[in-house]
Motif scaffolding. Sequence first.
Motif, mmCIF file in Angstrom:
data_model
loop_
_atom_site.group_PDB
_atom_site.id
_atom_site.type_symbol
_atom_site.label_atom_id
_atom_site.label_comp_id
_atom_site.label_asym_id
_atom_site.label_seq_id
_atom_site.Cartn_x
_atom_site.Cartn_y
_atom_site.Cartn_z
ATOM 1 N N ILE A 59 4.748 -7.689 6.423
ATOM 2 C CA ILE A 59 4.377 -6.274 6.589
ATOM 3 C C ILE A 59 2.965 -6.023 6.061
ATOM 4 C CG2 ILE A 59 5.411 -5.407 4.438
ATOM 5 C CD1 ILE A 59 6.200 -2.888 5.921
ATOM 6 N N LYS A 60 2.620 -6.720 4.982
ATOM 7 C CA LYS A 60 1.256 -6.545 4.467
ATOM 8 C C LYS A 60 0.227 -7.111 5.433
ATOM 9 C CE LYS A 60 0.242 -7.052 0.145
ATOM 10 N NZ LYS A 60 0.124 -7.671 -1.198
ATOM 11 N N ILE A 119 13.065 -3.027 5.956
ATOM 12 C CA ILE A 119 13.119 -2.798 4.501
ATOM 13 C C ILE A 119 13.905 -1.520 4.202
ATOM 14 C CG2 ILE A 119 11.733 -2.364 2.442
ATOM 15 C CD1 ILE A 119 9.497 -4.026 3.800
ATOM 16 N N ALA A 120 13.691 -0.496 5.020
ATOM 17 C CA ALA A 120 14.441 0.764 4.828
ATOM 18 C C ALA A 120 15.943 0.504 4.955
ATOM 19 C CB ALA A 120 13.988 1.806 5.841
ATOM 20 N N ALA A 178 9.013 -2.114 8.324
ATOM 21 C CA ALA A 178 9.370 -0.970 7.480
ATOM 22 C C ALA A 178 10.816 -0.554 7.733
ATOM 23 C CB ALA A 178 8.424 0.200 7.782
ATOM 24 N N ARG A 179 11.237 -0.595 8.987
ATOM 25 C CA ARG A 179 12.634 -0.245 9.282
ATOM 26 C C ARG A 179 13.583 -1.269 8.664
ATOM 27 N NH1 ARG A 179 10.506 2.014 14.080
ATOM 28 N NH2 ARG A 179 10.392 0.009 15.130
ATOM 29 N N GLU A 222 0.763 3.902 1.781
ATOM 30 C CA GLU A 222 1.236 4.423 3.061
ATOM 31 C C GLU A 222 2.421 3.628 3.598
ATOM 32 O OE1 GLU A 222 -1.805 3.503 2.293
ATOM 33 O OE2 GLU A 222 -2.826 2.407 3.899
ATOM 34 N N LEU A 223 2.505 2.351 3.228
ATOM 35 C CA LEU A 223 3.666 1.568 3.663
ATOM 36 C C LEU A 223 4.933 2.009 2.933
ATOM 37 C CD1 LEU A 223 2.444 -2.122 4.114
ATOM 38 C CD2 LEU A 223 2.899 -0.388 5.833
ATOM 39 N N GLU A 258 6.090 5.181 4.402
ATOM 40 C CA GLU A 258 6.778 5.013 5.685
ATOM 41 C C GLU A 258 8.205 4.495 5.470
ATOM 42 O OE1 GLU A 258 4.463 3.001 8.610
ATOM 43 O OE2 GLU A 258 6.107 2.858 10.047
ATOM 44 N N ILE A 259 8.340 3.563 4.551
ATOM 45 C CA ILE A 259 9.673 2.990 4.279
ATOM 46 C C ILE A 259 10.615 4.073 3.753
ATOM 47 C CG2 ILE A 259 10.929 1.404 2.759
ATOM 48 C CD1 ILE A 259 8.401 -0.436 2.988
ATOM 49 N N HIS A 275 -0.057 -4.795 8.323
ATOM 50 C CA HIS A 275 -0.803 -3.612 7.917
ATOM 51 C C HIS A 275 -2.297 -3.918 7.895
ATOM 52 C CE1 HIS A 275 -1.577 0.165 5.902
ATOM 53 N NE2 HIS A 275 -2.215 -0.469 4.938
ATOM 54 N N PRO A 281 0.829 -1.207 0.000
ATOM 55 C CA PRO A 281 0.000 0.000 0.000
ATOM 56 C C PRO A 281 0.868 1.264 0.000
ATOM 57 C CG PRO A 281 -0.717 -1.548 1.695
ATOM 58 C CD PRO A 281 0.567 -2.070 1.142
ATOM 59 N N VAL A 303 4.374 -3.398 11.836
ATOM 60 C CA VAL A 303 4.543 -2.636 10.585
ATOM 61 C C VAL A 303 5.816 -1.790 10.672
ATOM 62 C CG1 VAL A 303 3.606 -0.756 9.186
ATOM 63 C CG2 VAL A 303 2.099 -2.561 9.985
ATOM 64 N N ILE A 320 17.395 -0.865 1.693
ATOM 65 C CA ILE A 320 17.572 -0.007 0.512
ATOM 66 C C ILE A 320 18.486 1.186 0.784
ATOM 67 C CG2 ILE A 320 15.338 -0.653 -0.447
ATOM 68 C CD1 ILE A 320 14.258 2.071 0.394
#
Lengths: 570, 173
Positions: free
Chosen positions: B118-119, B137-138, B134-135, A20-21, A24-25, B122, A18, B130, B141
């Motif tokens: 994560i999905k 995955i961040a 997200a952290r 918003e995800l 956030e990332i 969510h 989505p 979440v 990258i």
Amino acid sequence: MRHKTLAWNASPLISTLPYELLREIFLLANPPVDRHPVRSIVTVAQVCRLWRAVAHDIPRLWTNIYWNAQARDRPAERARVAKQIALSGSSLPLRVHLSFPLDPLDPNYVEFNHVDLRDIVCLLRPIFPRVWSFSHQSKEGSSVLQYFMRLMCYAQIKMSSLQELVLIAHQDHSDMGVMLNRASPALRHLRLIGTKLPFANTAITNLVTLVLYFPKEHLKPPTGELRCFLQSTADTLEHLELQGVIKYIPALEEEDPSEESVSDALEEDSGSDTQGEADVNSDRDSTDEEQEEYFGVFSDTFDPTQAIVFPNLTKLHLGFGHPVEGVSLLKLIRAPKIQHLLLTDMRNVGPHHDENNDEALSNIVLRYLIHDLPLPLVHVKHLTLTGIHYRSSCNLGHTLTDSCPLLESISVVHCCPGFYAPMVRDVHARFDHSDVFFGDHNPALRSVHIVALNLSIVLFYLTHRADLYQREMGLCIVPLEELVIDYEGHNMRGRDVRATLAPHPAFAHAIRLRHFEGGTLGLGDARGLIDLQECEAGLLEDVPPVDVLELYYDTRRKKFRRIKGHKSGR
Amino acid sequence: MPTIVSVDDSTVPGEGSSRLLLLVSSDNKHIVVEEDIMSRSRFISKQVEGFEATSQRHAILLPFSSFVLNKVIEYCSHYRGYYLLEDDPDAAPPGRSPVREWDQEFLDVDRNMLLRIIKAAHYLEIKSLVGSCARAIADMIRGKTTEEMREILGVENDFTPEEEHSPSSKCTG
């Protein structure tokens, strides 16, 4: 529902995240204060159409220009990326960080100096009114910053929104004062690392943060100039950091005839086991004499009768290359609202520090702080002592913390031989309250952070004294929320370092050990949360009992990790 | 809203303090889990509130596989009874913080599994999970080139040649 389920299973997975995800990332990958964010949001925007759409919908991602001359990008690529950000259409304030670690002897240096820099100035010129934070880092001896500032002056660039300026240059930039005075009316935070300015001609009003650090002797400003500059900022300053700001002349020290006698006097003093008022006074007297002798080794020092009052200062960090310099700085500053006090003896920071240097003078900063009260300690909530050597039996360290009734946290870093372990020969001998580090004089204390080599001594004193106090004197000892012991910089391999991690439960609900490597760690009957992140041990002596939580030893990775199935809690 | 099917109370005992929920995964696996464990999920909590309002208990159909669902249950079980700031709807959003050590190990899975978790998190509205995903995955990258990002996360390049060479322009269509 069926439709949603089908969409869920669509491929590739990343494309189904989505909006918003993804947002956030991307935000997490571009932290606003990180010096190593995603190489650029432009890179993210080139991945696919969806990512580009999301990236363009987050204007604040387009507010960082990070120009590292040694990054993997080619110069043309760097310029293109910076241009994309500059022209992204966002009107938000910009943060610009330029890093030029190139060596002046590098054959590419000249070309870089003239072409790349001019490109940057041309690029930044139209957007400089939007820049709120500008930081510049260049190698020692490099004239990049000077060249850059001249280009800016020629271009008549004004940084009308600039609030934060960080210059790490190790250079004398005497022509920058004009630029600061004229072009940066909004400046609130100034950090100069090795960058000398014409302080006498620089008047910056409304500064909130001032950091001055001069590791090189030849770049230190004349004391009179510095004093005038500090005076001009005193009314508004809330955070002041002064490290290595006073010139030191070592030749005079060699000729100082008083050193030996002073050392002898202090050795006699530290050899006594006295704790009373009279001894405290005698400590102070000898220290004053000693200070008078030692002030001669500095080019000039501050007159305590002309101290500067900082009415709004709440955080003060003083770093000194000599204890007398520390006292001199303390004489300069009057800060009635100080809450966060940091003292650093810069000689004792880092792996090569000498634990035995200036033994005779090792206590004078603490003594001056406690007895002459240049700063009121009653409001201090956070105390950080780094490299403050302490050699005495009269527990100046404890007296210092006892003088801070509101103390909430203390950090003791490389304070040899250990702030917690004054040289008391017989621990079963007479104890009085000042022997216990956190007694009821510090009812608010909740966190202790130690960076020390000898965990055994620290824990021994913690546990033994707590036990004695509770059992024999019925004192109530306020438990800490956590105790952090950090061995950073000390590898114990090859040494016979043994520690039993079993502190008295009255002291801490949580013990966090950091960077313990190569020693032998026993867990004893430790209870509560034992957090051993970043630790490594050659041998775990005892099997962790059930009560030891958050811990297991991963033999494959040779690291402690959390025990599965156990949960931390109180 | 997910599809809800009625279930027999004898299948899902709901008495006492440890009431049970029946979760049905997309591969039709029935998983019984204590309601207390899943209370971290705002989505599940809202479903349970609905049950209480109608005095009927239901199974909750979820659009992800039992493998993913079990991972989420493992996470919720681990933090059962814990207060996590991220999951407090009344708390201010937490600042940026590193991934918790246990979460790091928990999320040491392959790329697709991480994306599925994560999905799912969510969907179930478990903000702490979440955030950790997200952290993670961040971190994957950060510092990478465009090509590396595509490779790491399996993203297809769907730009036209013109769009690809003008990264500041927004795509249309």
